[in-house]
Scaffold this motif. Sequence first.
Motif, PDB file in Angstrom:
ATOM      1  N   TRP A  97       0.825  -1.211   0.000  1.00  0.00           N
ATOM      2  CA  TRP A  97       0.000   0.000   0.000  1.00  0.00           C
ATOM      3  C   TRP A  97       0.854   1.254   0.000  1.00  0.00           C
ATOM      4  O   TRP A  97       1.605   1.509   0.955  1.00  0.00           O
ATOM      5  CB  TRP A  97      -0.942  -0.033   1.202  1.00  0.00           C
ATOM      6  N   PRO A  98       0.721   2.057  -1.025  1.00  0.00           N
ATOM      7  CA  PRO A  98       1.631   3.203  -1.183  1.00  0.00           C
ATOM      8  C   PRO A  98       1.367   4.337  -0.201  1.00  0.00           C
ATOM      9  O   PRO A  98       2.205   5.219  -0.073  1.00  0.00           O
ATOM     10  CB  PRO A  98       1.383   3.660  -2.619  1.00  0.00           C
ATOM     11  N   HIS A  99       0.218   4.331   0.473  1.00  0.00           N
ATOM     12  CA  HIS A  99      -0.041   5.450   1.380  1.00  0.00           C
ATOM     13  C   HIS A  99       0.427   5.151   2.796  1.00  0.00           C
ATOM     14  O   HIS A  99       0.102   5.892   3.718  1.00  0.00           O
ATOM     15  CB  HIS A  99      -1.521   5.807   1.359  1.00  0.00           C
ATOM     16  N   MET A 100       1.152   4.047   2.961  1.00  0.00           N
ATOM     17  CA  MET A 100       1.612   3.690   4.297  1.00  0.00           C
ATOM     18  C   MET A 100       3.123   3.480   4.287  1.00  0.00           C
ATOM     19  O   MET A 100       3.723   3.263   3.250  1.00  0.00           O
ATOM     20  CB  MET A 100       0.966   2.368   4.732  1.00  0.00           C
ATOM     21  N   THR A 101       3.697   3.508   5.475  1.00  0.00           N
ATOM     22  CA  THR A 101       5.112   3.180   5.570  1.00  0.00           C
ATOM     23  C   THR A 101       5.271   1.664   5.544  1.00  0.00           C
ATOM     24  O   THR A 101       4.284   0.917   5.608  1.00  0.00           O
ATOM     25  CB  THR A 101       5.712   3.688   6.890  1.00  0.00           C
ATOM     26  N   VAL A 102       6.523   1.242   5.466  1.00  0.00           N
ATOM     27  CA  VAL A 102       6.809  -0.191   5.494  1.00  0.00           C
ATOM     28  C   VAL A 102       6.238  -0.810   6.760  1.00  0.00           C
ATOM     29  O   VAL A 102       5.572  -1.846   6.726  1.00  0.00           O
ATOM     30  CB  VAL A 102       8.336  -0.399   5.417  1.00  0.00           C
ATOM     31  N   PHE A 103       6.461  -0.132   7.882  1.00  0.00           N
ATOM     32  CA  PHE A 103       5.988  -0.668   9.160  1.00  0.00           C
ATOM     33  C   PHE A 103       4.471  -0.811   9.156  1.00  0.00           C
ATOM     34  O   PHE A 103       3.926  -1.853   9.527  1.00  0.00           O
ATOM     35  CB  PHE A 103       6.437   0.248  10.303  1.00  0.00           C
ATOM     36  N   GLU A 104       3.781   0.246   8.710  1.00  0.00           N
ATOM     37  CA  GLU A 104       2.310   0.195   8.715  1.00  0.00           C
ATOM     38  C   GLU A 104       1.785  -0.909   7.807  1.00  0.00           C
ATOM     39  O   GLU A 104       0.798  -1.579   8.129  1.00  0.00           O
ATOM     40  CB  GLU A 104       1.743   1.545   8.266  1.00  0.00           C
ATOM     41  N   ASN A 105       2.448  -1.106   6.679  1.00  0.00           N
ATOM     42  CA  ASN A 105       2.056  -2.190   5.782  1.00  0.00           C
ATOM     43  C   ASN A 105       2.118  -3.526   6.496  1.00  0.00           C
ATOM     44  O   ASN A 105       1.166  -4.305   6.468  1.00  0.00           O
ATOM     45  CB  ASN A 105       2.995  -2.228   4.577  1.00  0.00           C
ATOM     46  N   VAL A 106       3.255  -3.769   7.143  1.00  0.00           N
ATOM     47  CA  VAL A 106       3.455  -5.079   7.752  1.00  0.00           C
ATOM     48  C   VAL A 106       2.586  -5.232   8.999  1.00  0.00           C
ATOM     49  O   VAL A 106       2.124  -6.327   9.322  1.00  0.00           O
ATOM     50  CB  VAL A 106       4.946  -5.288   8.064  1.00  0.00           C
ATOM     51  N   ALA A 107       2.319  -4.106   9.675  1.00  0.00           N
ATOM     52  CA  ALA A 107       1.526  -4.192  10.904  1.00  0.00           C
ATOM     53  C   ALA A 107       0.046  -4.421  10.630  1.00  0.00           C
ATOM     54  O   ALA A 107      -0.686  -4.873  11.516  1.00  0.00           O
ATOM     55  CB  ALA A 107       1.708  -2.911  11.716  1.00  0.00           C
ATOM     56  N   PHE A 108      -0.390  -4.136   9.412  1.00  0.00           N
ATOM     57  CA  PHE A 108      -1.830  -4.152   9.097  1.00  0.00           C
ATOM     58  C   PHE A 108      -2.563  -5.416   9.584  1.00  0.00           C
ATOM     59  O   PHE A 108      -3.591  -5.311  10.255  1.00  0.00           O
ATOM     60  CB  PHE A 108      -2.024  -3.959   7.587  1.00  0.00           C
ATOM     61  N   ASP A 140      10.548   2.745   8.721  1.00  0.00           N
ATOM     62  CA  ASP A 140       9.822   4.015   8.655  1.00  0.00           C
ATOM     63  C   ASP A 140       9.776   4.614   7.269  1.00  0.00           C
ATOM     64  O   ASP A 140       9.305   5.728   7.084  1.00  0.00           O
ATOM     65  CB  ASP A 140      10.449   5.016   9.630  1.00  0.00           C
ATOM     66  N   ARG A 141      10.273   3.880   6.298  1.00  0.00           N
ATOM     67  CA  ARG A 141      10.292   4.445   4.956  1.00  0.00           C
ATOM     68  C   ARG A 141       8.900   4.339   4.311  1.00  0.00           C
ATOM     69  O   ARG A 141       8.241   3.319   4.442  1.00  0.00           O
ATOM     70  CB  ARG A 141      11.311   3.672   4.122  1.00  0.00           C
ATOM     71  N   PRO A 142       8.455   5.400   3.612  1.00  0.00           N
ATOM     72  CA  PRO A 142       7.186   5.279   2.878  1.00  0.00           C
ATOM     73  C   PRO A 142       7.319   4.214   1.785  1.00  0.00           C
ATOM     74  O   PRO A 142       8.345   4.150   1.107  1.00  0.00           O
ATOM     75  CB  PRO A 142       6.993   6.668   2.256  1.00  0.00           C
ATOM     76  N   ALA A 143       6.275   3.421   1.627  1.00  0.00           N
ATOM     77  CA  ALA A 143       6.352   2.285   0.714  1.00  0.00           C
ATOM     78  C   ALA A 143       6.716   2.642  -0.727  1.00  0.00           C
ATOM     79  O   ALA A 143       7.442   1.882  -1.376  1.00  0.00           O
ATOM     80  CB  ALA A 143       5.037   1.514   0.766  1.00  0.00           C
ATOM     81  N   PRO A 144       6.254   3.781  -1.280  1.00  0.00           N
ATOM     82  CA  PRO A 144       6.583   4.044  -2.698  1.00  0.00           C
ATOM     83  C   PRO A 144       8.071   4.278  -2.932  1.00  0.00           C
ATOM     84  O   PRO A 144       8.513   4.235  -4.064  1.00  0.00           O
ATOM     85  CB  PRO A 144       5.802   5.325  -3.021  1.00  0.00           C
ATOM     86  N   LEU A 145       8.856   4.525  -1.856  1.00  0.00           N
ATOM     87  CA  LEU A 145      10.269   4.796  -2.059  1.00  0.00           C
ATOM     88  C   LEU A 145      11.112   3.521  -2.057  1.00  0.00           C
ATOM     89  O   LEU A 145      12.325   3.576  -1.952  1.00  0.00           O
ATOM     90  CB  LEU A 145      10.785   5.744  -0.970  1.00  0.00           C
ATOM     91  N   GLN A 152       8.753  -6.428  -2.680  1.00  0.00           N
ATOM     92  CA  GLN A 152       8.352  -7.810  -2.587  1.00  0.00           C
ATOM     93  C   GLN A 152       8.640  -8.384  -1.204  1.00  0.00           C
ATOM     94  O   GLN A 152       7.862  -9.169  -0.666  1.00  0.00           O
ATOM     95  CB  GLN A 152       9.092  -8.612  -3.629  1.00  0.00           C
ATOM     96  N   ARG A 153       9.754  -7.956  -0.625  1.00  0.00           N
ATOM     97  CA  ARG A 153      10.061  -8.418   0.727  1.00  0.00           C
ATOM     98  C   ARG A 153       9.027  -7.900   1.722  1.00  0.00           C
ATOM     99  O   ARG A 153       8.646  -8.608   2.649  1.00  0.00           O
ATOM    100  CB  ARG A 153      11.447  -7.925   1.143  1.00  0.00           C
ATOM    101  N   VAL A 154       8.578  -6.645   1.513  1.00  0.00           N
ATOM    102  CA  VAL A 154       7.535  -6.114   2.389  1.00  0.00           C
ATOM    103  C   VAL A 154       6.284  -6.972   2.274  1.00  0.00           C
ATOM    104  O   VAL A 154       5.668  -7.358   3.276  1.00  0.00           O
ATOM    105  CB  VAL A 154       7.201  -4.652   2.027  1.00  0.00           C
TER     106      VAL A 154
END
Lengths: 374, 574
Positions: A97-108, A140-145, A152-154
Amino acid sequence: MLLIEKLVKSYPGQHGQDAMLALRDISFKVEEGSFFTLLGPSGCGKTTTLQCIAGLEHPDTGLIQMGGKTMFSSRENLIVPANRRELGMVFQSYAVWPHMTVFENVAFPLVYGIKRAPTQEMRTRVLKALEMVELGQFADRPAPLLSGGQQQRVALARALVHAPRLLLLDEPLSNLDAKLRDTMRTEIRNLVKSLGITTIFVTHDQVEAVSMSDQILLMRAGKIVQQGSPRDIYLSPNSVFTADFMGRSNLITGVLDRSGETARAHTALGPISGVAGPALKPGASVVVVVRPQGIRIASTSESSGLNCFKARVQNMNFLGDVVEMQVDIQGSKLTLMLNPYTAISVGQELTLEFPPERCVIVPSEVPSSCGPLK
Amino acid sequence: MNGPTVTSNGRPGTGLDQQKLVQSLLLVVVSVLVLGPVLVLIRTSLAPSEAMPFETLDFTLKHYAQLLQSPRTISLMWNTVVYALSSMTIGVAIATAIAWCTERTDMPGRTIVRILMFAWMMVPALVIGFGWILLLNPGNGALNVLFRELFGYLQPILTIYSFWSLIIITSFAVVPTGFVMISGLLRNMDPNLELAARVHGGSSWATLTRVTLPVLTPGLFSIGIYMFMAVVQAFDLPLIIGLSADVPVLSTRVYLLSSPDNGLPNYGLAASFGVLLLVLAAGLMWAYMRAIRLGERFRVVTGKAYRPKRITLGLWRFAAIGFTFSYCAAMMLPLLILLWVSLLPHYSTPSLSAFGGLSFDTYRRLLTNPMISRAIGNTIILVISSATIVMLISCLIGWFTVRSNSRAGKILDALSFLPMAIPPIVLVLAILLLYLNTPLYGTIWILVLGHMTIYISFGVRTMSSALIQLHKELGDAALISGASWLTSLQKVTFPLVWPQILNGWLWVFAHSARDLTVPLMLMTTSNIVAASTLWNLWQFPDLPGAAALAMLLMTALLAVVVPSQLYVSSRLER
Ligand SMILES: Nc1ncnc2c1ncn2[C@@H]1O[C@H](COP(=O)(O)OP(=O)(O)O)[C@@H](O)[C@H]1O
Ligand SMILES: [Mg+2]
C-alpha cells in the motif's frame, strides 16, 4: 493440510460472449509443511485456483478444506470469507500500500486483522518479520520509495507476520529482473522452509518450479495434467504436453507394440524400447520422449545393441556450459546436449544409444483446449 | 451445457453479510432517490388535475391531449431547440478556439487564461446573468447609458431582453466548461499527426483544417451533444432573461406551471411537460453515449505523456490575444458591475462622481440581517451535507459497479446513471410532488435530497473511473490480511483515491452552492439558501443587496474551491 476436491469455476461471459470455464474438476492435496507449486502456461487457471483457495473468488462447485476445516463447500452451501481464512498471500503486483510506511504495511494484519495483537507485541512481531526479510532498517520508509525487490520483501513480511495457516504466492518473481529472481528463489524457499509453513506457489516458469518445489501440479486449460515431485515430472512425463513444457525433448512418434514396464514402440527409427504407462494398450499411437541429455554416444562396437542407432552429425552449437548437437537418424532430426569437452565434428558418423529407462512412451496428444463453455 | 450449473455470485454464506447489507441499503436509497420521483412524475401527468396524485385512482390522458393540441407546445419546443443549438454552437466554437490557442500555440498568457477558465466554472450562471442585466437593460443598463452619453443615441443600442442576448450570454457561460473538456481532448491527441502533416509540406492553416479538426471531430461532436443537453436542461438564465424577453423554453414552462405568480399550480400539466422534457433529454443522453462509443473507435490517443511542439503564431498572436482578451473582458464586465453596485447604497451607473460614495455598507447591512444569516447557515448545511453524502454513496456504489459483477451491481450502476438524463427542473418538480405533504417539505433536508439525486451520477462516474484504475489486488491484500470488507475500504481502497474523492466533493460543493433550480422550486421561508435569497433580493428589488450577496457567494466559492483544486491537481500529477 489443504484438500481441494472437484473444483469447477466458470467466469460469466463478458460483452455477450459465452461463459468461460476456467477450472474443470481440479482435485489435489497438499501435505503439511510442503512447498507446493501450481505450474502451467498463462491462462491455464493457476491464479483462479489460488484465488479460490484464498476466498477472493468462489468456485461454482467443489470442496476446499484447510487443516480439516471446511472453507468452501458447494454441497453444504458454505463459504468462509477471505478475511476469516487466516492466510498470507503475496500478489503478483505485490499490492504494497503506497499510502503507508513499510511498518504500517506489515503491521496491518495485526492491527486490523482477526488475529489482533496488543501494541507492544505487535511492534516486536512486525520488527521480527522485517528482520526476517532483511528490511529492519527500512521500517519508517514510505512504501513508494522502495525498489521492486524491497517491495516484494515487504509483501512477504506482511503475508507472514500473522503466522498464517498457509502462504499463497502468485508469480512473486515474475516482476523482478533475472539476477534478483535467482537470489529470491533460494531466499523464499529457505525462509518458508525454516518457518515450516505450508506454501502454495504459482508460476509459469518450469525452472522456478523445479528448483523450489517439493511437489508440482502441472495444469493446462483448467485441468490437471500431472502431479509429482520435480524429478518425477521431469524424468517421467505422462504426456507430450508435460515433456514439452518441462524442457526440451526429442519426440518420436510411433505405434505401441508391447505395453508395460518393458514396452516397445515402432517408430520411423525402428523399434524403441522404453517405459510406458499401464493405460497404454498395444496398437495405440504414441510418442517416445527422450531428453537431449539422456542419449549416450556408444562405442561403434555396440552398434547392434538394444536402442542403438546410427546417426550423422549435422550441426554443433557451442553454448559454453553445454554443446548442442543436431543429428540425423534415417531422416529424423534429434537434438543432444553434450558436455563441452566432447570432441566431435560435423559430418561424423556415430552410434547413439537410448537407454530404455530414459525412453518414456506417452500417448500422442489428445486435443483438448481451454475455450468457451458450451 | 454438460458441465456444472453456474450459480449466481451472491450465494448465501457467512460473512458476505457486510457487503450484502451495504448493497441492499444502497439499492433502497438509490431507488427512493431516483425511481420514486420519476414514477410520481409519470403518475401525476396521468392524474386528473383536481386531485393530488396519491389521492385518486383515476387515469387520464387529458394533460397530454392539452399539451399536444396547444400550438404553444410547438413554439416551446422550437424555442428550446434553437436556444440550445445556437448557444451550444457558439459556446463550443469559442471554447475550441481558446483551447487550441492555449494548448497548441505559443500565445502569451496561457496559464492565466487556464486559471481564469477554471475559476469561472465556479461562478453561478445566475450571477453572470444579473451582471449582464445591469449592463444591458434597455432603461439604465450601464453600457447603454455610456453609449447614450458618448454618442447621443436615444435608443438603447443593445438590449438584454432578446432571444439573441439570451443565446450569447448562455454561450459565454458554457465556454469555461467547454474549454476544460476540449483542452483535455487536445492534450490527448497524438501530436505526431500534426507533425506529419507539417513535415509533408502542409501550411499551419492547412494542418489545422485538414488534420487537427477532422481528428478532433468525434470528440468535439460528443462534447457538442453534452453541451446541447446541458443547455436544454438549463433553467436560471432562461428564467431571469428569457422570461422578460418573452422567450419561454421547456424548463421555464415547467416552472411557471408549478409555481405560477398568480393562481393555482397545474401540477398535471407541469408533469406532462416534464415528461416531454425528460424524453428529449433521454434521447440526447442516448445520442451522447453513442457518440462517445463511436469516438472511442476513432480514438487517436497515445496515452503517453509528451511535450507537443507548439505552433509559432507570429503576427497572428495579436489576433489570438485580442480574441481571448475580448472573451475574458466579456466575462469580467458583469462581475465588475456587480462589484460596483454592491459598493453603493443605491443603484446608479458607474461614473467618477459616484466614486466618493463607495462603501461596504451594503455588506454590513446584509451580514447583520437575520434572514441573510439564516440563509448563509442553511447554505453551509446544504453544500456540506450534499457534497459529503453524495461522495459517501458514490464511493460505495462506485466500488460495486467496478468490483462486483453481480446483478445488483449492474442495477446500482444503471440507477445512479439515470439522473444524468433527468433535467433538474423535472426532478425537482417530481420531488416536490413526492414530498409536498411530508414533514420533510420546507426543511433544508429536502434541498439536500434534491442535490443528492441530481449530483449522484456525477459522483458515481468520478469514483468508478478512479477505482477502475486502482489495482484490485490492493484491496484484496487487505482482505487476506484479515480485515473486514468495510475496513479494507476505509483503510486501503478509499484512502488511495482520496484526491479524486476530494475533487468530486469540491465539484458537488460548488454546484450545490450555485444551483437555483432546487432552492427556488422548493422554497419556503424556512429553507432559504444563498441562491434563493439572491433571487428574492433581485426580485424585491434590492439591487445593491443582491449584488453584494452575489459577490459574497462567489468569493466564498472561489476561496474554498480554487486552492483545494490546485492542491489536488499538484498531488495528482506527482
Ligand atoms: N475475472 C475474470 N473474468 C473472466 N475471465 C477470467 C477472469 N479471470 C480469469 N479469467 C479467465 O480464466 C482463465 C484462467 O485465468 P487465470 O486463472 O488468471 O490464469 P493463469 O493465472 O494461469 O494465467 C483465463 O482464460 C482467463 O482469461
Ligand atoms: Mg495468473
